[in-house]
Structure formats: C-alpha cells, structure tokens
Design a protein around this motif. Structure first.
Motif, PDB file in Angstrom:
ATOM      1  N   SER A  16       0.838  -1.213   0.000  1.00 32.23           N
ATOM      2  CA  SER A  16       0.000   0.000   0.000  1.00 32.23           C
ATOM      3  C   SER A  16       0.865   1.251   0.000  1.00 32.23           C
ATOM      4  CB  SER A  16      -0.982  -0.010   1.182  1.00 32.23           C
ATOM      5  OG  SER A  16      -0.306  -0.138   2.404  1.00 32.23           O
ATOM      6  N   ALA A  17       2.030   1.183   0.646  1.00 36.57           N
ATOM      7  CA  ALA A  17       2.928   2.352   0.629  1.00 36.57           C
ATOM      8  C   ALA A  17       3.458   2.594  -0.784  1.00 36.57           C
ATOM      9  CB  ALA A  17       4.084   2.142   1.608  1.00 36.57           C
ATOM     10  N   PRO A  85      -3.433  -1.321   3.934  1.00 36.65           N
ATOM     11  CA  PRO A  85      -3.625  -2.731   3.595  1.00 36.65           C
ATOM     12  C   PRO A  85      -5.006  -3.128   4.082  1.00 36.65           C
ATOM     13  CG  PRO A  85      -2.287  -2.534   5.582  1.00 36.65           C
ATOM     14  CD  PRO A  85      -2.561  -1.136   5.108  1.00 36.65           C
ATOM     15  N   TRP A  88      -8.255  -7.902   8.027  1.00 41.26           N
ATOM     16  CA  TRP A  88      -9.529  -8.435   8.547  1.00 41.26           C
ATOM     17  C   TRP A  88     -10.717  -7.745   7.877  1.00 41.26           C
ATOM     18  CZ3 TRP A  88      -9.993 -12.889  10.941  1.00 41.26           C
ATOM     19  CH2 TRP A  88      -8.854 -13.418  11.545  1.00 41.26           C
ATOM     20  N   SER A 130      -4.368  -2.339  -0.599  1.00 42.64           N
ATOM     21  CA  SER A 130      -3.709  -3.561  -1.072  1.00 42.64           C
ATOM     22  C   SER A 130      -4.276  -4.725  -0.279  1.00 42.64           C
ATOM     23  CB  SER A 130      -2.188  -3.478  -0.892  1.00 42.64           C
ATOM     24  OG  SER A 130      -1.856  -3.305   0.466  1.00 42.64           O
ATOM     25  N   GLU A 132      -4.468  -9.381  -0.246  1.00 45.30           N
ATOM     26  CA  GLU A 132      -4.062 -10.669  -0.817  1.00 45.30           C
ATOM     27  C   GLU A 132      -5.185 -11.239  -1.686  1.00 45.30           C
ATOM     28  OE1 GLU A 132      -3.203 -13.548   2.179  1.00 45.30           O
ATOM     29  OE2 GLU A 132      -2.422 -15.010   0.753  1.00 45.30           O
ATOM     30  N   GLY A 165      -1.629  -8.144  -3.770  1.00 41.14           N
ATOM     31  CA  GLY A 165      -0.297  -8.652  -3.457  1.00 41.14           C
ATOM     32  C   GLY A 165      -0.246  -9.039  -2.003  1.00 41.14           C
TER      33      GLY A 165
HETATM   34  C1  LIG Z   1      -3.229  -8.765  10.162  1.00 43.88           C
HETATM   35  C2  LIG Z   1      -3.453  -9.008   8.711  1.00 43.88           C
HETATM   36  C3  LIG Z   1      -4.741  -9.171   8.244  1.00 43.88           C
HETATM   37  C4  LIG Z   1      -4.971  -9.357   6.885  1.00 43.88           C
HETATM   38  N1  LIG Z   1      -6.255  -9.511   6.446  1.00 43.88           N
HETATM   39  C5  LIG Z   1      -6.501  -9.663   5.128  1.00 43.88           C
HETATM   40  C6  LIG Z   1      -7.832  -9.786   4.647  1.00 43.88           C
HETATM   41  O1  LIG Z   1      -8.818  -9.773   5.391  1.00 43.88           O
HETATM   42  N2  LIG Z   1      -8.015  -9.956   3.307  1.00 43.88           N
HETATM   43  C7  LIG Z   1      -6.945  -9.946   2.432  1.00 43.88           C
HETATM   44  O2  LIG Z   1      -7.167 -10.048   1.229  1.00 43.88           O
HETATM   45  N3  LIG Z   1      -5.676  -9.789   2.856  1.00 43.88           N
HETATM   46  C8  LIG Z   1      -5.424  -9.661   4.184  1.00 43.88           C
HETATM   47  N4  LIG Z   1      -4.138  -9.513   4.634  1.00 43.88           N
HETATM   48  C9  LIG Z   1      -3.027  -9.428   3.631  1.00 43.88           C
HETATM   49  C10 LIG Z   1      -2.653  -7.996   3.324  1.00 43.88           C
HETATM   50  O3  LIG Z   1      -3.781  -7.203   3.001  1.00 43.88           O
HETATM   51  C11 LIG Z   1      -1.673  -7.931   2.146  1.00 43.88           C
HETATM   52  O4  LIG Z   1      -0.516  -8.660   2.458  1.00 43.88           O
HETATM   53  C12 LIG Z   1      -1.309  -6.517   1.782  1.00 43.88           C
HETATM   54  O5  LIG Z   1      -0.696  -6.471   0.510  1.00 43.88           O
HETATM   55  C13 LIG Z   1      -0.387  -5.902   2.806  1.00 43.88           C
HETATM   56  O6  LIG Z   1      -0.162  -4.538   2.464  1.00 43.88           O
HETATM   57  P1  LIG Z   1       1.151  -3.774   2.994  1.00 43.88           P
HETATM   58  O7  LIG Z   1       2.319  -4.394   2.300  1.00 43.88           O
HETATM   59  O8  LIG Z   1       0.920  -2.364   2.597  1.00 43.88           O
HETATM   60  O9  LIG Z   1       1.215  -3.930   4.476  1.00 43.88           O
HETATM   61  C14 LIG Z   1      -3.875  -9.368   5.979  1.00 43.88           C
HETATM   62  C15 LIG Z   1      -2.583  -9.216   6.465  1.00 43.88           C
HETATM   63  C16 LIG Z   1      -2.369  -9.047   7.809  1.00 43.88           C
HETATM   64  C17 LIG Z   1      -0.946  -8.882   8.317  1.00 43.88           C
END
Ligand SMILES: Cc1cc2nc3c(=O)[nH]c(=O)nc-3n(C[C@H](O)[C@H](O)[C@H](O)COP(=O)(O)O)c2cc1C
Length: 209
Positions: A16-17, A85, A88, A130, A132, A165
């Motif tokens: 997201s950053a 991101p 949950w 962002s 997954e 991602g």
């Molecule tokens: C605590 C936590 C909860 C997450 N919950 C979800 C979710 O509900 N759905 C999803 O698609 N991804 C979920 N993810 C994955 C993140 O959204 C994903 O890795 C994202 O790209 C992270 O962004 P960032 O690199 O900016 O931190 C979760 C990740 C973490 C650590």
C-alpha cells in the motif's frame, strides 16, 4: 491544490505504501503540493477517554506527532488520500486510530472545535488499498466506511486504487498494473469527474463531451 496522503501500513516499504508513493508522484507531476506521512510515525496510541486525559488547556495529552500532522498536514489539505492494507476486511488499526484521534479536536470539549469542524469539511477523498484476496467484497466494508466518512464530512469520494499482493513489493507484479493506475489517480485526483446523484439532480444525457 494541497493533498495529504496518509500511508497507514506498518510496513513502510510494503504494497500500500508503494501505491501511495505512486499516487504522490502523479499528484506532484500534475503540479500539486503533497504532504506524505506514515501513520506509524505520527501515532503512538489509540484514542483514550478525553474526559480523563485532555490537558487543562484543552489539548490532547497523548505525546506523539498526531497534533502536528492533523493541524499542519490534514486540515490545510484540499484532498485526503488514505492508503491501507486490508486487515480483517477492514482498514489498518493505524488508519482507524487517525480517524478516531481527530475526535479530540472536533469534540465540543476542545476550545476551537468549531474551526476544526469547518476545516475537516469538503475535502476530496481518495482510497488506496492492497490485499491478498481479489474477490470484490474484500473491500466492501472499507468502501462503505469511506463513503460514509465523505458524506459525514461533506466531502467527495473521488475513487479507489486497489492492488493485489501479499509479500512486500508483490503489488508491482499485479497484471492489472495498480502502480500505473495509482500514478494516474494522482495525476487526475483533483480534476477527475465525480458524481453521486440524487433522483432530482439536474443532469445532461451524456457524461463525457
Ligand atoms: C493482520 C493481517 C490481516 C490481513 N487480512 C486480510 C484480509 O482480510 N483480506 C486480504 O485479502 N488480505 C489480508 N491480509 C493481507 C494484506 O492485506 C496484504 O498482504 C497486503 O498487501 C499488505 O499490504 P502492505 O504491504 O501495505 O502492508 C492481511 C494481512 C495481515 C498482516
């Protein structure tokens, strides 16, 4: 115009950053003035019970950079872009805390709350996500929250960039090219067509000239 981007993942070099930085690049390329802040650098705490913790001069007693960011970056901005991101199926705790902590300054118990409310109103609002997972409702709760935030503050929800991602940097390999979309979103952020009609809103037959 002035834009404020709040990047709210604890991973300051995460997905997201990266998207938020691309939005910033687009805004700068279009000639706008951009303040970019990582929420982790501004906030050390959730909102507390203001009745117990507000200082006698009305200021928030939590000792971190929230006040500076809120008054010097957020309030002066014409546009606010929140990057988070999906955690949950909601926003990061950091972004939620930023919204919650603003209460300390728009609540009636803050001496200049009326001025703060005026300055919170009417901003153009953008969202950068962002996640997954790809299914459309993964962002449903966040979209509702931001739409309500925009409505409540008499703002305008101008759009969303959503990259897929998981591992750091993964979003650069998303074939939908969210980094390119994010840059474009920044370039057009203050000029893009935004509509949210009511049944009696006067309108033309065509959207585009
Ligand atoms: C605590 C936590 C909860 C997450 N919950 C979800 C979710 O509900 N759905 C999803 O698609 N991804 C979920 N993810 C994955 C993140 O959204 C994903 O890795 C994202 O790209 C992270 O962004 P960032 O690199 O900016 O931190 C979760 C990740 C973490 C650590």
């Amino acid at each position: 115009m002035k834009a404020f981007i709040l990047s709210s993942s604890p991973r300051q070099n995460g997905n997201s950053a990266m998207l938020a930085e691309a939005v910033r690049d687009g805004l700068v390329a279009a000639g706008h003035d951009v303040a970019f802040v990582y929420a982790n650098d501004a906030l050390s705490s959730f909102l507390r019970d203001c009745r117990q913790c507000r200082r006698s001069d009305g200021e928030c007693a939590i000792e971190d950079n929230f006040r500076t960011v809120f008054f010097e970056k957020f309030l002066p901005a014409d546009g606010f872009i929140a990057a988070t991101p999906i955690y949950w199926y909601g926003v990061s705790a950091q972004l939620k805390a930023f919204f919650d902590r603003s209460f300390c300054y728009y609540a009636a118990s803050y001496p200049r709350s009326a001025e703060v409310i005026e300055r919170m109103k009417g901003k153009r609002i953008g969202l950068v996500l962002s996640s997954e997972e790809t299914f459309p409702m993964v962002s449903g709760g966040i979209l509702s929250q931001m739409q309500e935030y925009a409505r409540y503050t008499r703002g305008q929800f101008a759009g969303v960039v959503h990259g897929v991602g998981n591992a750091r940097g993964d979003v650069a390999r998303d074939p939908e090219n969210p980094l390119g979309q994010a840059r474009r979103f920044g370039e057009t952020f203050f000029t893009r067509h935004v509509s949210d009609y009511q049944i009696d809103t006067p309108r033309r037959g065509r959207v585009w000239d």
